[in-house]
Write a protein that holds these residues in place. Structure first.
Motif, short mmCIF file in Angstrom:
data_model
loop_
_atom_site.label_atom_id
_atom_site.label_comp_id
_atom_site.label_asym_id
_atom_site.label_seq_id
_atom_site.Cartn_x
_atom_site.Cartn_y
_atom_site.Cartn_z
N GLY A 193 -31.13 -42.33 -8.18
CA GLY A 193 -32.02 -42.58 -7.06
C GLY A 193 -33.01 -41.45 -6.87
N GLY A 194 -34.30 -41.78 -6.95
CA GLY A 194 -35.34 -40.77 -6.84
C GLY A 194 -36.10 -40.82 -5.54
N GLY A 195 -35.40 -41.18 -4.46
CA GLY A 195 -36.02 -41.15 -3.15
C GLY A 195 -35.87 -39.78 -2.51
N PRO A 196 -36.18 -39.67 -1.22
CA PRO A 196 -36.11 -38.37 -0.55
C PRO A 196 -34.76 -37.69 -0.64
N ILE A 197 -33.65 -38.41 -0.38
CA ILE A 197 -32.34 -37.79 -0.43
C ILE A 197 -32.03 -37.30 -1.83
N GLY A 198 -32.30 -38.14 -2.81
CA GLY A 198 -32.03 -37.76 -4.19
C GLY A 198 -32.81 -36.55 -4.63
N MET A 199 -34.10 -36.48 -4.28
CA MET A 199 -34.93 -35.37 -4.73
C MET A 199 -34.58 -34.08 -3.98
N GLU A 200 -34.25 -34.19 -2.70
CA GLU A 200 -33.84 -32.99 -1.96
C GLU A 200 -32.57 -32.40 -2.54
N MET A 201 -31.58 -33.24 -2.78
CA MET A 201 -30.32 -32.75 -3.32
C MET A 201 -30.46 -32.27 -4.76
N ALA A 202 -31.35 -32.89 -5.52
CA ALA A 202 -31.58 -32.46 -6.89
C ALA A 202 -32.13 -31.04 -6.93
N GLN A 203 -33.15 -30.77 -6.14
CA GLN A 203 -33.75 -29.43 -6.15
C GLN A 203 -32.79 -28.39 -5.58
N ALA A 204 -32.08 -28.74 -4.51
CA ALA A 204 -31.15 -27.78 -3.92
C ALA A 204 -30.08 -27.38 -4.91
N HIS A 205 -29.49 -28.34 -5.60
CA HIS A 205 -28.44 -28.01 -6.55
C HIS A 205 -28.98 -27.28 -7.78
N ARG A 206 -30.17 -27.61 -8.19
CA ARG A 206 -30.76 -26.88 -9.32
C ARG A 206 -30.95 -25.41 -8.95
N ARG A 207 -31.43 -25.15 -7.74
CA ARG A 207 -31.65 -23.77 -7.31
C ARG A 207 -30.34 -23.02 -7.10
N LEU A 208 -29.27 -23.76 -6.86
CA LEU A 208 -27.96 -23.14 -6.70
C LEU A 208 -27.21 -23.00 -8.01
N GLY A 209 -27.88 -23.38 -9.11
CA GLY A 209 -27.32 -23.11 -10.43
C GLY A 209 -26.81 -24.28 -11.23
N SER A 210 -26.91 -25.50 -10.70
CA SER A 210 -26.45 -26.67 -11.45
C SER A 210 -27.54 -27.19 -12.37
N ARG A 211 -27.12 -27.77 -13.48
CA ARG A 211 -28.04 -28.63 -14.23
C ARG A 211 -28.15 -29.94 -13.45
N VAL A 212 -29.35 -30.51 -13.42
CA VAL A 212 -29.55 -31.72 -12.64
C VAL A 212 -30.39 -32.72 -13.41
N THR A 213 -29.93 -33.96 -13.43
CA THR A 213 -30.70 -35.07 -13.99
C THR A 213 -30.85 -36.14 -12.93
N VAL A 214 -32.07 -36.55 -12.69
CA VAL A 214 -32.34 -37.63 -11.73
C VAL A 214 -32.74 -38.88 -12.51
N ILE A 215 -32.13 -39.99 -12.18
CA ILE A 215 -32.43 -41.26 -12.84
C ILE A 215 -32.95 -42.23 -11.79
N GLU A 216 -34.18 -42.70 -11.99
CA GLU A 216 -34.83 -43.60 -11.05
C GLU A 216 -35.33 -44.83 -11.79
N GLY A 217 -34.97 -46.01 -11.29
CA GLY A 217 -35.33 -47.25 -11.96
C GLY A 217 -36.81 -47.57 -11.91
N ALA A 218 -37.51 -47.08 -10.90
CA ALA A 218 -38.95 -47.35 -10.77
C ALA A 218 -39.69 -46.01 -10.82
N ARG A 219 -40.41 -45.68 -9.73
CA ARG A 219 -41.14 -44.41 -9.65
C ARG A 219 -40.48 -43.52 -8.62
N ALA A 220 -40.21 -42.29 -8.98
CA ALA A 220 -39.62 -41.35 -8.04
C ALA A 220 -40.56 -41.14 -6.85
N LEU A 221 -39.99 -41.03 -5.66
CA LEU A 221 -40.76 -40.95 -4.43
C LEU A 221 -41.80 -42.07 -4.36
N GLY A 222 -41.36 -43.25 -4.75
CA GLY A 222 -42.26 -44.38 -4.91
C GLY A 222 -42.89 -44.90 -3.64
#
Length: 487
Positions: A193-222
């Motif tokens: 899911g590439g909506g607001p919740i998905g993108m917020e959590m993706a960036q937060a976890h990346r900055r905290l040291g996790s590898r992160v992959t976001v999968i969105e069926g359409a357009r992220a932040l569509g």
């Protein structure tokens, strides 16, 4: 929220131990329900508040508060590694993920007393900690109590939507309701899911040291302006977030610590899976049929005054199916309080309700996007903008990415898009302008402290008048004529 269980059902079938007569009965102690309860009780109205889960609802416990607290922790980690342009030697951030979650817990605990059962009982509200269900048009059963009320308010919020993906029910899955309880940092977080919740959590976890992959069926932040969304996505990709768009998830498999998602013909394996594919209104267990309240998959059907097909029953916030924002629920509460307490006509409007995605850069919107405004207003639409690269505060901070874009019809703003640092704070000006039908001249006349990012909004308003003043020959002739006679 509502959670029907076999035990609850049997309890509802038993005769009630007590009957409560009240003026207003509220189902749900989230933002909207609490606002109604506080406002009504302080005016001397008898109020019963029913909540089967946690006081404060999703926003306090699983949404707005914990997500912003985690984003704050991630911001501090990121700052340690990005100080070189400011003369600060970057050093690798040593992240203690569990202590970051302690910060999240402290934020919730600090705010919780404001939403607590004790506070509302102190205001005179009767709080029932049980699941509520309508048993007639003017009666609700909750625990051992039968509540008869003159008015009811459905404020039951929403829950994470679990898409029909093959294998999803066979692997460990996190949603916003469980991810904040993690104490060990995910090595590789997969976000569906590439909506607001998905993108917020993706960036937060990346900055905290996790590898992160976001999968969105359409357009992220569509849902957002494509130009603004592209700027956000570019920033996340530069930080190392792998964002895969146009990749519908086909199936999920694996075990704890090794979960594989197949999407767009490719497979990606991670240690943790977060599903952020939107939210759904869950009213199936509320007994709405017994109350004569119409509803569908989007939520409870309401009119402009937020009244349902049962004139005694209102629905607000997520349950009303008009948007899923804490501030919208609070606004709805104010609308129905006018009607229930004072008998005044009140209608809910949506054009001035803002939304914000708290990534870095932030993305905020109120009213129509450019595409929506063009479709609605055609040739009458004018679009003005100001770049943060031309804003002195942004230059001083070295954070010039982003812009303010305003959609104008007949001299009044009908929408605004802001992307950049603190966009969520800045969008408030345009929400105020749209709510009060202010003209662009009101914004251009404002005197703002220097230097602030808010000056970009004033610059955008000035851009609306530039061709009307400095490029208008008639205006120039008038000025020239006046100059000939001035002493």
């Amino acid at each position: 929220m509502f959670d029907a269980t076999e035990t609850d059902t049997k309890a509802r079938e038993a005769p009630p131990a007590r009957t409560i007569e009240t003026d207003i009965c509220i189902l749900g102690a989230g933002s909207g329900g609490l606002s109604v309860a506080a406002g009504a009780a302080q005016m001397g109205v008898r109020v019963v508040l029913i909540e089967g889960a946690e006081m404060g609802g999703d926003c306090l416990n699983h949404g707005c508060v914990p997500s912003k607290a985690l984003i704050a922790a991630a911001h501090h980690a990121h700052a340690m590694e990005t100080g070189a342009p400011y003369g600060v030697a970057p050093v690798p951030a040593q992240v203690d993920y569990a202590r970051a979650k302690d910060h999240v817990a402290r934020a919730i605990a600090t705010i919780a007393p404001h939403d607590s059962q004790e506070r509302f009982e102190g205001l005179g509200v009767t709080v029932i900690r049980a699941w509520g269900r309508f048993v007639s048009e003017r009666e609700v059963r909750a625990g051992d109590a039968l509540i008869r009320a003159r008015r009811f308010v459905i404020a039951t919020g929403s829950r994470p939507f679990m898409p029909p993906i093959a294998g999803l029910d066979t692997v460990p899955v996190h949603t916003n309701e469980t991810v904040f309880a993690l104490r060990e940092r995910p090595e590789h977080l997969i976000v569906v899911g590439g909506g607001p919740i998905g993108m917020e959590m993706a960036q937060a976890h990346r900055r905290l040291g996790s590898r992160v992959t976001v999968i969105e069926g359409a357009r992220a932040l569509g849902r957002d302006d494509p130009e603004a969304a592209a700027l956000v996505l570019e920033a996340l990709r530069e930080e190392g977030v792998d964002i895969r768009e146009g990749a519908a998830v086909e199936r999920v498999s694996g075990v704890e610590g090794a979960i594989t998602v197949k999407a767009g013909g490719e497979e990606v394996t991670g240690t943790h899976l977060l599903v952020a594919a939107g939210r759904r209104v869950d009213v199936a267990g509320l007994g709405l049929e017994s109350a004569g309240v119409r509803h569908d998959r989007a939520g409870v059907k309401v009119d402009a005054a937020l009244r349902t097909s049962n004139r005694r029953v209102y629905a607000i916030g997520d349950a009303a199916g008009q948007g899923q924002f804490t501030h919208l629920a609070g606004y709805h509460a104010g609308v129905i309080l006018r009607a229930m307490l004072f008998g005044l006509p009140a209608k809910a409007k949506g054009a001035h309700i803002p939304r914000a995605t708290y990534t870095d850069p932030e993305l905020a919107q109120v009213g129509a996007t450019e595409a929506e405004a063009r479709k609605r207003h055609g040739a009458r639409l004018e679009v003005v903008r100001a770049e943060f690269a031309q804003n002195d505060r942004a230059v001083a901070e070295g954070r010039t990415a982003g812009f303010v874009k305003v959609m104008v019809v007949g001299g009044r703003p009908v929408g605004a898009t802001i992307v950049g640092a603190q966009a969520g704070e800045q969008i408030a000006l345009w929400s105020l302008a749209i709510a009060n039908r202010m003209k662009m001249s009101a914004i251009s006349h404002a005197v703002l402290p220097y230097p602030t990012r808010m000056e970009a909004s004033k610059r955008a308003a000035g851009a609306y008048f530039t061709p009307r003043l400095f490029e208008n020959r008639t205006v120039k002739r008038v000025v020239g004529f006046v100059q000939r006679f001035l002493p």
